[in-house]
Design a protein around this motif. Structure first.
Motif, PDB file in Angstrom:
ATOM      1  N   ARG A  18      13.111   8.128  -5.444  1.00  0.00           N
ATOM      2  CA  ARG A  18      12.683   6.726  -5.326  1.00  0.00           C
ATOM      3  C   ARG A  18      12.040   6.455  -3.966  1.00  0.00           C
ATOM      4  NH1 ARG A  18      18.259   4.838  -7.780  1.00  0.00           N
ATOM      5  NH2 ARG A  18      17.737   4.872  -9.983  1.00  0.00           N
ATOM      6  N   GLU A  19      12.653   6.981  -2.914  1.00  0.00           N
ATOM      7  CA  GLU A  19      12.114   6.780  -1.565  1.00  0.00           C
ATOM      8  C   GLU A  19      10.752   7.442  -1.406  1.00  0.00           C
ATOM      9  OE1 GLU A  19      15.222   8.323   0.902  1.00  0.00           O
ATOM     10  OE2 GLU A  19      16.561   6.634   0.479  1.00  0.00           O
ATOM     11  N   ARG A  20      10.630   8.638  -1.942  1.00  0.00           N
ATOM     12  CA  ARG A  20       9.346   9.348  -1.868  1.00  0.00           C
ATOM     13  C   ARG A  20       8.267   8.586  -2.628  1.00  0.00           C
ATOM     14  NH1 ARG A  20       8.429  15.731  -3.173  1.00  0.00           N
ATOM     15  NH2 ARG A  20       6.184  15.657  -3.387  1.00  0.00           N
ATOM     16  N   ALA A  21       8.629   8.082  -3.794  1.00  0.00           N
ATOM     17  CA  ALA A  21       7.679   7.318  -4.609  1.00  0.00           C
ATOM     18  C   ALA A  21       7.244   6.060  -3.872  1.00  0.00           C
ATOM     19  CB  ALA A  21       8.315   6.969  -5.944  1.00  0.00           C
ATOM     20  N   ALA A  22       8.208   5.331  -3.304  1.00  0.00           N
ATOM     21  CA  ALA A  22       7.891   4.097  -2.586  1.00  0.00           C
ATOM     22  C   ALA A  22       6.996   4.373  -1.381  1.00  0.00           C
ATOM     23  CB  ALA A  22       9.185   3.414  -2.139  1.00  0.00           C
ATOM     24  N   ALA A  23       7.240   5.483  -0.697  1.00  0.00           N
ATOM     25  CA  ALA A  23       6.425   5.838   0.471  1.00  0.00           C
ATOM     26  C   ALA A  23       4.972   6.093   0.087  1.00  0.00           C
ATOM     27  CB  ALA A  23       7.016   7.070   1.158  1.00  0.00           C
ATOM     28  N   HIS A  24       4.743   6.484  -1.164  1.00  0.00           N
ATOM     29  CA  HIS A  24       3.393   6.760  -1.639  1.00  0.00           C
ATOM     30  C   HIS A  24       2.852   5.643  -2.541  1.00  0.00           C
ATOM     31  CE1 HIS A  24       4.681  10.828  -0.415  1.00  0.00           C
ATOM     32  NE2 HIS A  24       3.429  10.920  -0.032  1.00  0.00           N
ATOM     33  N   GLY A  25       3.591   4.537  -2.604  1.00  0.00           N
ATOM     34  CA  GLY A  25       3.130   3.385  -3.372  1.00  0.00           C
ATOM     35  C   GLY A  25       3.064   3.597  -4.872  1.00  0.00           C
ATOM     36  N   ARG A  26       4.013   4.317  -5.415  1.00  0.00           N
ATOM     37  CA  ARG A  26       4.021   4.554  -6.863  1.00  0.00           C
ATOM     38  C   ARG A  26       5.437   4.484  -7.401  1.00  0.00           C
ATOM     39  NH1 ARG A  26       2.154  10.430  -5.634  1.00  0.00           N
ATOM     40  NH2 ARG A  26       0.214   9.323  -5.704  1.00  0.00           N
ATOM     41  N   SER A  27       5.543   4.510  -8.689  1.00  0.00           N
ATOM     42  CA  SER A  27       6.862   4.453  -9.326  1.00  0.00           C
ATOM     43  C   SER A  27       7.544   5.816  -9.226  1.00  0.00           C
ATOM     44  CB  SER A  27       6.719   4.071 -10.805  1.00  0.00           C
ATOM     45  OG  SER A  27       6.083   5.120 -11.521  1.00  0.00           O
ATOM     46  N   ALA A  28       8.859   5.786  -9.399  1.00  0.00           N
ATOM     47  CA  ALA A  28       9.614   7.042  -9.401  1.00  0.00           C
ATOM     48  C   ALA A  28       9.155   7.928 -10.559  1.00  0.00           C
ATOM     49  CB  ALA A  28      11.111   6.760  -9.498  1.00  0.00           C
ATOM     50  N   GLU A  29       8.817   7.307 -11.674  1.00  0.00           N
ATOM     51  CA  GLU A  29       8.340   8.069 -12.837  1.00  0.00           C
ATOM     52  C   GLU A  29       7.023   8.777 -12.521  1.00  0.00           C
ATOM     53  OE1 GLU A  29       7.120   7.286 -17.475  1.00  0.00           O
ATOM     54  OE2 GLU A  29       8.314   5.796 -16.419  1.00  0.00           O
ATOM     55  N   ALA A  30       6.115   8.082 -11.845  1.00  0.00           N
ATOM     56  CA  ALA A  30       4.836   8.697 -11.468  1.00  0.00           C
ATOM     57  C   ALA A  30       5.053   9.826 -10.462  1.00  0.00           C
ATOM     58  CB  ALA A  30       3.899   7.647 -10.892  1.00  0.00           C
ATOM     59  N   ALA A  31       5.972   9.600  -9.529  1.00  0.00           N
ATOM     60  CA  ALA A  31       6.280  10.652  -8.550  1.00  0.00           C
ATOM     61  C   ALA A  31       6.873  11.867  -9.246  1.00  0.00           C
ATOM     62  CB  ALA A  31       7.236  10.120  -7.488  1.00  0.00           C
ATOM     63  N   HIS A  32       7.741  11.632 -10.216  1.00  0.00           N
ATOM     64  CA  HIS A  32       8.358  12.718 -10.978  1.00  0.00           C
ATOM     65  C   HIS A  32       7.299  13.527 -11.720  1.00  0.00           C
ATOM     66  CE1 HIS A  32      11.708  13.872 -14.072  1.00  0.00           C
ATOM     67  NE2 HIS A  32      11.356  14.874 -13.299  1.00  0.00           N
ATOM     68  N   ARG A  33       6.347  12.819 -12.358  1.00  0.00           N
ATOM     69  CA  ARG A  33       5.260  13.523 -13.059  1.00  0.00           C
ATOM     70  C   ARG A  33       4.455  14.376 -12.087  1.00  0.00           C
ATOM     71  NH1 ARG A  33       4.823   8.665 -16.063  1.00  0.00           N
ATOM     72  NH2 ARG A  33       3.288   7.874 -14.592  1.00  0.00           N
ATOM     73  N   GLU A  34       4.151  13.832 -10.910  1.00  0.00           N
ATOM     74  CA  GLU A  34       3.360  14.577  -9.924  1.00  0.00           C
ATOM     75  C   GLU A  34       4.100  15.829  -9.452  1.00  0.00           C
ATOM     76  OE1 GLU A  34       1.235  14.056  -5.580  1.00  0.00           O
ATOM     77  OE2 GLU A  34       2.665  12.552  -6.257  1.00  0.00           O
ATOM     78  N   ILE A  35       5.386  15.688  -9.178  1.00  0.00           N
ATOM     79  CA  ILE A  35       6.187  16.836  -8.729  1.00  0.00           C
ATOM     80  C   ILE A  35       6.211  17.922  -9.796  1.00  0.00           C
ATOM     81  CG2 ILE A  35       8.537  17.576  -8.174  1.00  0.00           C
ATOM     82  CD1 ILE A  35       8.865  14.749  -6.853  1.00  0.00           C
ATOM     83  N   LEU A  36       6.423  17.525 -11.044  1.00  0.00           N
ATOM     84  CA  LEU A  36       6.436  18.503 -12.140  1.00  0.00           C
ATOM     85  C   LEU A  36       5.076  19.190 -12.285  1.00  0.00           C
ATOM     86  CD1 LEU A  36       8.504  16.639 -14.864  1.00  0.00           C
ATOM     87  CD2 LEU A  36       9.131  18.752 -13.691  1.00  0.00           C
ATOM     88  N   ALA A  37       4.017  18.419 -12.211  1.00  0.00           N
ATOM     89  CA  ALA A  37       2.671  18.993 -12.365  1.00  0.00           C
ATOM     90  C   ALA A  37       2.380  19.991 -11.254  1.00  0.00           C
ATOM     91  CB  ALA A  37       1.627  17.876 -12.366  1.00  0.00           C
ATOM     92  N   LYS A  38       2.707  19.636 -10.013  1.00  0.00           N
ATOM     93  CA  LYS A  38       2.450  20.556  -8.896  1.00  0.00           C
ATOM     94  C   LYS A  38       3.268  21.834  -9.025  1.00  0.00           C
ATOM     95  CE  LYS A  38       0.910  17.427  -5.296  1.00  0.00           C
ATOM     96  NZ  LYS A  38       1.192  16.831  -3.985  1.00  0.00           N
ATOM     97  N   ALA A  39       4.496  21.696  -9.504  1.00  0.00           N
ATOM     98  CA  ALA A  39       5.367  22.863  -9.629  1.00  0.00           C
ATOM     99  C   ALA A  39       4.959  23.780 -10.772  1.00  0.00           C
ATOM    100  CB  ALA A  39       6.815  22.405  -9.832  1.00  0.00           C
ATOM    101  N   LEU A  40       4.438  23.196 -11.846  1.00  0.00           N
ATOM    102  CA  LEU A  40       4.199  24.000 -13.043  1.00  0.00           C
ATOM    103  C   LEU A  40       2.741  24.360 -13.302  1.00  0.00           C
ATOM    104  CD1 LEU A  40       6.720  22.155 -15.366  1.00  0.00           C
ATOM    105  CD2 LEU A  40       7.039  24.307 -14.140  1.00  0.00           C
ATOM    106  N   TRP A  41       1.799  23.610 -12.778  1.00  0.00           N
ATOM    107  CA  TRP A  41       0.385  23.913 -12.982  1.00  0.00           C
ATOM    108  C   TRP A  41      -0.154  24.639 -11.767  1.00  0.00           C
ATOM    109  CZ3 TRP A  41      -1.104  23.800 -17.691  1.00  0.00           C
ATOM    110  CH2 TRP A  41      -0.670  22.827 -18.580  1.00  0.00           C
TER     111      TRP A  41
END
Length: 77
Positions: A18-41
């Motif tokens: 949540r803190e990471r998402a807020a620091a980047h101005g996005r939702s926790a769900e969007a941050a979660h998607r980004e983390i998964l994409a970077k890790a897997l793609w």
């Protein structure tokens, strides 16, 4: 698009998300998607030939000439 439900996640980890998402101005769900994409793609690995062709042309052949053992001993000894 598919949905993903992750259970039994440590609350401290969720808070950091949540803190990471807020620091980047996005939702926790969007941050979660980004983390998964970077890790897997991950990008495809380049072949050895592609790496060599991508190296810049720096210097002349003489710049990379092998030194004799006496000179190497002075430099590294």
């Amino acid at each position: 698009m598919a949905n993903l439900l992750v259970r039994n996640v440590d609350e401290a980890l969720v808070q950091r998300l949540r803190e990471r998402a807020a620091a980047h101005g996005r939702s926790a769900e969007a941050a979660h998607r980004e983390i998964l994409a970077k890790a897997l793609w991950k990008p495809q690995r380049k072949t050895f030939a592609e790496v060599l062709m991508g190296m810049p042309n720096v210097g002349r052949g003489a710049d990379f000439a092998r030194v004799d053992d006496d000179e190497a001993a002075r430099v590294f000894g």
